[in-house]
Design a protein around this motif. Structure first.
Motif, PDB file in Angstrom:
ATOM      1  N   THR A   1     -28.575  -2.903  23.043  1.00 42.69           N
ATOM      2  CA  THR A   1     -29.194  -3.630  23.899  1.00 42.69           C
ATOM      3  C   THR A   1     -29.079  -2.836  25.658  1.00 42.69           C
ATOM      4  O   THR A   1     -28.490  -2.065  26.123  1.00 42.69           O
ATOM      5  N   GLN A   2     -30.421  -3.706  26.469  1.00 43.12           N
ATOM      6  CA  GLN A   2     -30.108  -2.896  27.642  1.00 43.12           C
ATOM      7  C   GLN A   2     -29.983  -3.977  29.138  1.00 43.12           C
ATOM      8  O   GLN A   2     -30.479  -4.987  28.535  1.00 43.12           O
ATOM      9  N   ILE A   3     -29.238  -4.287  30.058  1.00 40.88           N
ATOM     10  CA  ILE A   3     -28.605  -4.708  31.408  1.00 40.88           C
ATOM     11  C   ILE A   3     -31.180  -5.110  31.978  1.00 40.88           C
ATOM     12  O   ILE A   3     -31.453  -3.990  31.693  1.00 40.88           O
ATOM     13  N   GLY A   4     -31.500  -6.749  31.686  1.00 38.59           N
ATOM     14  CA  GLY A   4     -32.978  -6.740  32.203  1.00 38.59           C
ATOM     15  C   GLY A   4     -33.655  -6.640  30.799  1.00 38.59           C
ATOM     16  O   GLY A   4     -34.380  -6.901  30.935  1.00 38.59           O
ATOM     17  N   SER A   5     -33.005  -6.932  29.604  1.00 36.81           N
ATOM     18  CA  SER A   5     -34.221  -7.180  28.509  1.00 36.81           C
ATOM     19  C   SER A   5     -34.072  -8.490  27.776  1.00 36.81           C
ATOM     20  O   SER A   5     -32.437  -9.007  28.609  1.00 36.81           O
ATOM     21  N   TYR A   6     -34.766  -8.886  26.696  1.00 36.22           N
ATOM     22  CA  TYR A   6     -34.242 -10.079  26.217  1.00 36.22           C
ATOM     23  C   TYR A   6     -33.671 -10.455  25.075  1.00 36.22           C
ATOM     24  O   TYR A   6     -34.723  -9.507  24.107  1.00 36.22           O
ATOM     25  N   GLN A   7     -33.034 -11.417  25.002  1.00 34.80           N
ATOM     26  CA  GLN A   7     -32.881 -11.203  23.551  1.00 34.80           C
ATOM     27  C   GLN A   7     -33.683 -12.966  23.301  1.00 34.80           C
ATOM     28  O   GLN A   7     -33.288 -14.036  23.797  1.00 34.80           O
ATOM     29  N   LYS A   8     -33.617 -13.142  21.246  1.00 37.01           N
ATOM     30  CA  LYS A   8     -33.286 -14.835  20.950  1.00 37.01           C
ATOM     31  C   LYS A   8     -32.780 -15.241  21.094  1.00 37.01           C
ATOM     32  O   LYS A   8     -31.560 -15.197  21.499  1.00 37.01           O
ATOM     33  N   ALA A   9     -33.036 -17.192  21.434  1.00 37.06           N
ATOM     34  CA  ALA A   9     -31.473 -17.633  22.294  1.00 37.06           C
ATOM     35  C   ALA A   9     -31.247 -17.910  21.081  1.00 37.06           C
ATOM     36  O   ALA A   9     -29.941 -18.154  20.476  1.00 37.06           O
ATOM     37  N   TYR A  10     -31.916 -19.089  20.282  1.00 38.02           N
ATOM     38  CA  TYR A  10     -31.488 -19.760  18.614  1.00 38.02           C
ATOM     39  C   TYR A  10     -30.769 -18.931  18.021  1.00 38.02           C
ATOM     40  O   TYR A  10     -29.720 -19.162  17.201  1.00 38.02           O
ATOM     41  N   CYS A  11     -30.710 -17.289  17.616  1.00 36.28           N
ATOM     42  CA  CYS A  11     -29.878 -17.207  16.704  1.00 36.28           C
ATOM     43  C   CYS A  11     -28.969 -15.681  17.684  1.00 36.28           C
ATOM     44  O   CYS A  11     -28.823 -15.177  16.766  1.00 36.28           O
ATOM     45  N   THR A  12     -28.773 -16.111  18.937  1.00 34.23           N
ATOM     46  CA  THR A  12     -27.424 -14.922  19.243  1.00 34.23           C
ATOM     47  C   THR A  12     -26.614 -16.271  19.330  1.00 34.23           C
ATOM     48  O   THR A  12     -26.529 -16.872  20.213  1.00 34.23           O
ATOM     49  N   ALA A  13     -25.080 -15.702  19.802  1.00 29.52           N
ATOM     50  CA  ALA A  13     -24.430 -16.065  20.439  1.00 29.52           C
ATOM     51  C   ALA A  13     -24.179 -16.577  21.692  1.00 29.52           C
ATOM     52  O   ALA A  13     -23.967 -18.230  22.175  1.00 29.52           O
ATOM     53  N   ILE A  14     -24.226 -15.695  22.844  1.00 28.44           N
ATOM     54  CA  ILE A  14     -24.863 -15.984  23.611  1.00 28.44           C
ATOM     55  C   ILE A  14     -25.827 -17.213  24.111  1.00 28.44           C
ATOM     56  O   ILE A  14     -25.948 -17.947  24.668  1.00 28.44           O
ATOM     57  N   GLY A  15     -26.876 -16.763  23.479  1.00 26.50           N
ATOM     58  CA  GLY A  15     -27.940 -18.306  23.603  1.00 26.50           C
ATOM     59  C   GLY A  15     -27.668 -19.497  23.185  1.00 26.50           C
ATOM     60  O   GLY A  15     -28.099 -20.414  24.070  1.00 26.50           O
ATOM     61  N   LYS A  16     -27.010 -19.780  21.873  1.00 22.66           N
ATOM     62  CA  LYS A  16     -26.570 -21.067  21.465  1.00 22.66           C
ATOM     63  C   LYS A  16     -25.794 -21.408  22.441  1.00 22.66           C
ATOM     64  O   LYS A  16     -26.090 -22.668  23.015  1.00 22.66           O
ATOM     65  N   VAL A  17     -24.383 -20.628  22.927  1.00 27.25           N
ATOM     66  CA  VAL A  17     -23.774 -21.185  24.158  1.00 27.25           C
ATOM     67  C   VAL A  17     -24.632 -21.342  24.762  1.00 27.25           C
ATOM     68  O   VAL A  17     -24.710 -22.992  25.837  1.00 27.25           O
ATOM     69  N   LEU A  18     -26.161 -20.871  26.032  1.00 29.78           N
ATOM     70  CA  LEU A  18     -26.806 -21.755  27.016  1.00 29.78           C
ATOM     71  C   LEU A  18     -27.129 -22.926  26.144  1.00 29.78           C
ATOM     72  O   LEU A  18     -27.658 -23.297  27.586  1.00 29.78           O
ATOM     73  N   LEU A  19     -28.181 -22.540  25.065  1.00 26.77           N
ATOM     74  CA  LEU A  19     -28.038 -23.642  24.609  1.00 26.77           C
ATOM     75  C   LEU A  19     -27.974 -24.871  24.864  1.00 26.77           C
ATOM     76  O   LEU A  19     -27.893 -26.167  25.416  1.00 26.77           O
ATOM     77  N   ALA A  20     -26.967 -24.503  23.832  1.00 28.79           N
ATOM     78  CA  ALA A  20     -25.770 -25.816  23.700  1.00 28.79           C
ATOM     79  C   ALA A  20     -25.592 -26.895  25.267  1.00 28.79           C
ATOM     80  O   ALA A  20     -25.208 -28.312  25.228  1.00 28.79           O
ATOM     81  N   PHE A  21     -25.085 -25.828  26.692  1.00 30.25           N
ATOM     82  CA  PHE A  21     -24.762 -26.502  27.633  1.00 30.25           C
ATOM     83  C   PHE A  21     -26.072 -26.994  28.042  1.00 30.25           C
ATOM     84  O   PHE A  21     -25.758 -27.569  29.456  1.00 30.25           O
TER      85      PHE A  21
END
Length: 256
Positions: free
Chosen positions: A130-150
């Motif tokens: 991963t790189q700073i400034g890059s994007y990743q899917k939210a629904y299948c990553t821990a960080i993305g699921k936390v951001l969605l959950a709250f």
């Protein structure tokens, strides 16, 4: 013409040339004077302005002159906020990486994806691609699921309407009902796990970062190989990550 120049979109270039005119002292322009200043004909200028106006990048004032729109203000503020968050997170992320000896990420939800604002590498030398400034899917990553959950119920609903839940591995959640159930569980526990849902062999744990109004502004995740992940260590991992999150939250409160 080089291949690089052939790939450029001339309409986008022309639109930004119009916006460059606003860097001068004058903040409102008529179509004719803006066309003359930018070096375009009136028809081209009007077409560009109409497109920019539909996107709220340009808007008309009461004198029928064109001024900069709210979208640019929002984007400018977003850059400022993200830059500040990245700065606040740097030291706490490095301490987390040192204590847990795994790679640490810090990100926000942007355009339905995780935007990585900062990263601290594992001292053990394992590189996560991963790189700073890059994007990743939210629904299948821990960080993305936390951001969605709250996020708000409305935001989650819009996300599910706009994003197709495609399988990255056999462990990926691909049903909206199952994802909603997972997000509810994350809210109750206060953390999320990615059990090889994005990439086989990679496990992540993530927690939210809140502002003074208890609204989520970012999230921290720790990523490492499944061979090193131990379920009995989850609480100790969380204690270390939360300590870093609290430092970031304090800085956000002090400077927001």
């Amino acid at each position: 013409m080089s291949r690089k120049n052939k790939d450029l979109n001339l309409s986008v270039i022309k639109a930004f040339k119009l916006l460059d005119v606003y860097l001068n002292d004058k903040q409102e322009w008529g179509v004719r004077e803006l066309a003359k200043k930018a070096g375009y004909n009136k028809t081209t200028t009007y077409r560009l302005l109409s497109t920019l106006e539909s996107l709220d990048i340009i808007q008309k004032n009461d004198d029928d002159k064109y001024i900069l729109g709210l979208k640019l203000f929002e984007l400018g503020n977003s850059v400022s906020v993200h830059k500040s968050l990245r700065h606040y997170a740097r030291e706490p992320l490095e301490l987390i990486a040192k204590d847990i000896t795994e790679t640490v990420h810090f990100g926000v939800l942007s355009n339905n994806r995780v935007l990585y604002l900062n990263k601290a590498e594992s001292p053990l030398g394992l590189k996560v691609s991963t790189q700073i400034g890059s994007y990743q899917k939210a629904y299948c990553t821990a960080i993305g699921k936390v951001l969605l959950a709250f996020s708000s119920e409305e935001q989650i609903s819009e996300y599910l309407k706009q994003v197709k839940l495609e399988a990255c591995t056999l462990n990926t959640i691909t049903g909206s009902g199952a994802l909603l159930e997972e997000l509810g569980s994350i809210r109750e526990k206060g953390y999320a796990l990615d059990m090889e849902e994005l990439e086989l062999g990679l496990i992540c744990i993530a927690i939210p970062v809140f502002n003074k109004n208890k609204k989520i502004v970012a999230a921290i995740s720790v990523s490492g190989p499944s061979s090193r992940f131990k379920f009995e260590n989850i609480q100790s991992y969380l204690a270390i990550i939360r300590k870093g999150a609290q430092k970031i939250e304090k800085r956000v409160r002090d400077y927001s």
